[in-house]
Design an enzyme around this catalytic site. Structure first.
Site, short mmCIF file in Angstrom:
data_model
loop_
_atom_site.label_atom_id
_atom_site.label_comp_id
_atom_site.label_asym_id
_atom_site.label_seq_id
_atom_site.Cartn_x
_atom_site.Cartn_y
_atom_site.Cartn_z
N CYS A 7 0.78 -1.24 0.00
CA CYS A 7 0.00 0.00 0.00
C CYS A 7 0.81 1.28 0.00
O CYS A 7 2.02 1.29 -0.16
CB CYS A 7 -1.02 -0.06 1.13
SG CYS A 7 -2.44 -1.07 0.67
N ASP A 8 0.10 2.39 0.25
CA ASP A 8 0.56 3.73 -0.07
C ASP A 8 1.94 4.09 0.48
O ASP A 8 2.72 4.75 -0.18
CB ASP A 8 -0.44 4.77 0.46
CG ASP A 8 -1.77 4.70 -0.27
OD1 ASP A 8 -2.11 3.62 -0.79
OD2 ASP A 8 -2.49 5.71 -0.30
N LYS A 9 2.24 3.71 1.70
CA LYS A 9 3.54 4.03 2.29
C LYS A 9 4.39 2.78 2.49
O LYS A 9 5.61 2.85 2.43
CB LYS A 9 3.34 4.76 3.63
CG LYS A 9 2.55 6.06 3.50
CD LYS A 9 3.16 6.98 2.47
CE LYS A 9 2.33 8.20 2.19
NZ LYS A 9 1.03 7.93 1.58
N SER B 12 -4.60 12.22 -2.44
CA SER B 12 -4.69 10.77 -2.52
C SER B 12 -4.56 10.35 -3.97
O SER B 12 -4.92 11.10 -4.89
CB SER B 12 -6.04 10.30 -1.95
OG SER B 12 -6.32 8.99 -2.36
N GLU C 182 -2.61 14.37 2.88
CA GLU C 182 -3.48 14.25 1.72
C GLU C 182 -4.78 15.01 1.99
O GLU C 182 -5.22 15.12 3.14
CB GLU C 182 -3.80 12.78 1.44
CG GLU C 182 -2.62 11.98 0.94
CD GLU C 182 -2.99 10.56 0.56
OE1 GLU C 182 -2.14 9.88 -0.02
OE2 GLU C 182 -4.13 10.13 0.86
#
Length: 664
Positions: free
Chosen positions: A161-163, A547, A521
C-alpha cells in the site's frame, strides 16, 4: 510434598510452569576454524536458529530474508485481529508460501514485518499527519532489519500500500550489493454493482447533500471491499506503486495488480522466492537492476498508466536510496508530453485494477510503449533477463520462467482469455488501449506542472483526470473564480458539506505542506468534488498533496508552501484567481489576477508583486497544533517535495554543522 501432590499441582495448578527442559540432541556443524575466526554473532545466530527448531544439520544453509508490511491476524479464513487495511491483511499468507519455496531450495529463510498505516482510514484525522513521514521511518527500520541479518544472501520484500510499498522499495534500493526482489501485495476485487473504494470515501458528502440515501450509503459501505486482502481496486498510490515496482525491474513480469489471495497471487510468492535464489546464484545485484534507465522506464510507465501524483514523491526517494540522480521536474514534464495515457482504469476511467491485470497489466502496456520507442529495453530485471527479453516472451508466448510448469505457457494469451470469457463487457483492448485508440478516445496525458505567481517553484495537477466536459475543443481547462480560503482541511470539508462552497469558487487550502501538517493528503475535498454533482464546477489549489484516487481540477504540491513564505499564504477571501491548463501541451499557470477589494480590476505583474509585498500571511496560518514532534523534525530536515521529501544525511549534517558553528 509427595509425588502425588507434585503430579496434582503440575496437572491442575494454573501457576505451574517448567524452569528447565531436556537438552536437544545433536551437534551444530560449526567448525573449529569458524569458532576461532568468525564473529561471535555468526555463531550465536546459528544457536538461535537451532533454538527456533530449525534442523541443526541445516544451520549453515544460505540465508534469505523475507520482509513484509503484514498487519492483522488470521487463523485460516477466520479473522482474529484486524489490520489497518485490507492491503496488508493477507501478506503473511504470501510470506508462508515464499518461505516454503526457500526451504524447498535448501536455503534458510527468515521473516520480519514492519506494518503500515492506511491513508484512507486516517483521512481527515490527525493520523494523516504521520503518513508521508512514516514512509521514511519505515524505510529506515526495514533497512535496519535487513542489516541485522549480516550473512543474508538476498532480500525479498512483500508489500502493497501507499507508504509500505514505497518504503520497501527504498529499503531494497539501498541494498545495492546484494540481490533483492519485490512481490507486490496485489489488489482487492471490486464488488459488482457497488461503489468502488474511492467513491465510498466520499459518502459523508453525498449523504450531507442528500445525493444518496442513508440506506444506500450503508449498503455500499458494507460491500465495497469485495475481498479481504489487497490494495484498493482503483489506480491510487498503492496500485501505482505496484506498477512502478514492476516497471523498475524489481518485481517479476506481470506481478503488479494480481488479485490478493488467489492462486495466481500465491504462485507469484513462490516464483519470487525462486527468482531471488537464482539472482544470488548468478551474482545479479540490485545496483545492476535499479539504474537510471530503470527509473526512466518507471516514469514512462507511470505516465502511460495515469498513475498517482504521490509517485512524484516516491520515485525520487527510491532513486535517492539507490544513489541515483533524482529526476527533475523538467524530466517529468518531458516524459509526460511524449507518453500517451493508455489505461482505462478507476478513478479516472472505467475498470478496476484487477481488470487491468487480466488485460495484461504492466507487460501489455509496455508492449505499446516499446512500439513507440519509449522504453530502455536493455535494463536488467529480476528475471535475470533484460526488459526486452521479458517482453519478447510475453508477446510471443512460452514460459516466462524456466522453472514454470508447462500449463503456464502463453501467460498473456491465458489471462486475456480469462478476461474476455468471464468478463465479456471488459475486452482487453478496451481496458488497455493502443496509442491510436487512446487518441481517438481523447485520453489526455497524465500530468501537468503549472507555475505562476501563486506557485513560483511550480505545482502539480493530474490533468488527465480533469472531467472531459470541462476541457474545451483546444484541450484547455480554464477557470476564473473567487478564492475561498481555508487554513485547514477540516474547515474546508465542513464548508463544502454545509453548502458554503459554491460552483465557481476556487478553494485555496494553505498550511497543509510538510511544515504545517506533514504534507497531508486532502482527499476529503477532492473526493467530495468528484462525487458531488456540482463538484466539477469548483477547483482546488493547495500546498498539500492528494490521494492517488483524486481526480478533477485539483492543483497541489504548490511551492513554496505557505509556512515557508509561499505567496499562496497571502491569498485572501474574494481574491480573483485564474487557472489555465493546456491538457494537450501539458503547460499551465495559476495566478492571482485581482484583489478582493476591486475584483473587476485585473492587476499587472508589478501590481501583483506589490500586493503580495504589502500583505501579511493569513492570520490563522500556523503549524497544526497537534503536529507530532517527530514529524516536525522530519519537516525541518526533509529535502523538499521535488526531491522526494527524503532526509539526506549529508545535507542534514551540513545544516547541523552550520548551526553549531553559528552558536559558537
Amino acid at each position: 510434598m509427595s509425588n502425588n501432590d507434585k503430579e496434582h499441582f503440575q496437572e491442575n495448578s494454573p501457576f505451574y510452569f517448567p524452569l528447565e527442559v531436556t537438552p536437544r540432541k545433536g551437534l551444530l556443524p560449526i567448525s573449529r576454524e569458524d569458532y576461532e575466526n568468525k564473529p561471535s554473532g555468526d555463531i550465536f545466530g546459528k544457536i538461535q536458529d537451532a533454538g527456533m527448531k530449525w534442523n541443526p544439520d541445516d544451520v549453515n544453509q544460505s540465508e534469505f530474508l523475507i520482509m513484509s508490511t503484514a498487519g492483522g491476524l488470521k487463523n485460516g479464513e477466520e479473522t482474529l485481529a484486524l489490520g489497518m487495511h485490507s492491503g496488508h491483511f493477507e501478506l503473511g499468507d504470501a510470506a508462508k508460501v515464499a518461505a516454503n519455496a526457500f526451504k524447498n531450495l535448501f536455503t534458510k529463510p527468515y521473516y520480519v514485518s514492519v506494518s503500515d498505516p492506511c491513508d484512507g482510514r486516517t483521512q481527515g484525522t490527525t493520523g494523516m499527519m504521520n503518513s508521508l513521514a512514516y514512509r521514511n521511518h519505515a524505510a529506515t527500520v526495514l533497512g535496519d532489519l535487513r542489516r541485522s541479518l549480516p550473512n543474508r544472501k538476498g532480500v525479498m520484500g512483500i508489500a502493497t500500500c501507499d507508504k509500505g510499498l514505497p518504503a520497501m522499495m527504498m529499503a531494497l534500493a539501498n541494498e545495492s550489493n546484494l540481490p533483492t526482489i519485490i512481490m507486490p501485495g496485489g489488489v482487492t476485487l471490486i464488488a459488482k454493482g457497488i461503489k468502488d473504494l474511492g467513491s465510498v470515501q466520499s459518502l459523508p458528502s453525498l449523504v450531507s447533500h442528500k445525493e444518496i440515501s442513508l440506506q444506500e450509503a450503508q449498503s455500499h459501505g458494507c460491500a465495497s471491499c469485495g475481498t479481504p486482502g489487497g490494495g484498493c481496486h482503483f489506480l491510487g498510490t498503492a496500485a501505482t506503486s505496484q506498477v512502478v515496482a514492476e516497471a523498475l525491474g524489481m518485481a517479476l513480469p506481470h506481478s503488479a495488480l494480481a488479485p490478493s489471495g488467489g492462486k495466481i497471487w500465491y504462485a507469484l510468492a513462490k516464483d519470487s522466492a525462486i527468482a531471488l535464489v537464482h539472482l544470488a546464484k548468478n551474482n545479479i545485484y540490485t545496483s545492476q537492476i535499479l539504474t537510471q534507465d530503470a527509473v526512466y522506464n518507471a516514469m514512462v510507465v507511470h505516465a502511460a498508466f495515469g498513475g498517482s501524483t504521490n509517485l512524484l514523491l516516491h520515485i525520487p526517494a527510491i532513486a535517492h536510496a539507490a544513489g541515483l540522480p533524482i529526476p527533475t521536474r523538467e524530466e517529468w514534464e518531458n516524459i509526460n508530453r511524449k507518453t500517451p495515457r493508455l489505461v482505462n482504469v478507476l478513478p479516472a476511467g472505467k475498470y478496476s485494477t484487477a481488470h487491468v491485470y487480466a488485460a495484461g497489466g504492466v507487460p501489455e502496456v509496455m508492449l505499446h510503449l516499446r512500439k513507440l520507442g519509449l522504453l530502455k529495453e536493455d535494463c536488467l530485471t529480476v528475471t535475470g533477463k533484460t526488459l526486452g527479453e521479458n517482453l519478447d516472451v510475453w508477446e510471443q508466448g512460452g514460459k516466462m520462467f524456466s522453472w514454470e510448469a508447462e500449463n503456464k505457457r502463453d501467460r498473456r494469451q491465458q489471462v486475456r482469455y480469462n478476461l474476455q470469457t468471464f468478463n465479456p463487457d471488459a475486452h482487453p483492448d478496451k481496458v488497455i488501449l493502443s496509442p491510436e485508440a487512446a487518441k481517438k478516445a481523447n485520453m489526455k496525458s497524465t500530468l501537468t506542472f503549472p507555475t505562476g505567481n501563486l506557485a513560483p517553484e511550480g505545482a502539480l495537477i493530474k490533468s488527465g483526470a480533469i472531467a472531459p466536459e470541462m476541457i474545451d475543443d483546444n484541450g484547455i481547462y480554464y477557470k476564473k473564480g473567487v478564492a475561498k480560503v481555508f487554513v485547514s482541511e477540516a474547515n474546508a470539508i465542513k464548508a463544502i458539506n454545509h453548502g458554503e462552497v459554491k460552483p465557481g469558487h476556487i478553494i485555496i487550502l494553505m498550511g497543509t505542506g510538510p511544515s504545517g501538517t506533514g504534507m497531508e493528503e486532502t482527499f476529503q475535498i477532492t473526493g467530495a468534488l468528484k462525487q458531488l454533482s456540482f463538484g466539477k464546477e469548483i477547483a482546488l489549489i493547495t500546498d498539500g498533496r492528494f490521494s492517488g484516487v483524486s481526480t478533477g481540477a485539483c492543483i497541489g504540491h504548490v511551492g513554496p508552501e505557505a509556512l515557508v513564505g509561499g505567496p499562496i499564504g497571502k491569498v485572501q477571501d474574494g481574491d480573483v484567481i485564474e487557472i489555465k491548463i493546456d491538457c494537450d501541451k501539458l503547460s499551465g499557470s495559476i495566478n492571482l489576477i485581482a484583489s478582493h477589494s476591486d475584483p473587476d480590476a485585473e492587476l499587472s505583474d508589478a501590481e501583483i508583486a506589490q500586493l503580495f509585498a504589502s500583505r501579511s500571511p493569513h492570520p490563522a496560518l500556523q503549524p497544526h497544533p497537534e503536529l507530532p514532534n517527530d514529524i516536525k523534525i522530519w519537516a525541518a530536515t526533509q529535502s523538499g517535495i521535488w526531491e522526494g521529501c527524503v532526509q539526506d544525511a549529508d545535507r542534514i549534517l551540513k545544516i547541523v554543522k552550520a548551526g553549531i558553528d553559528a552558536l559558537k
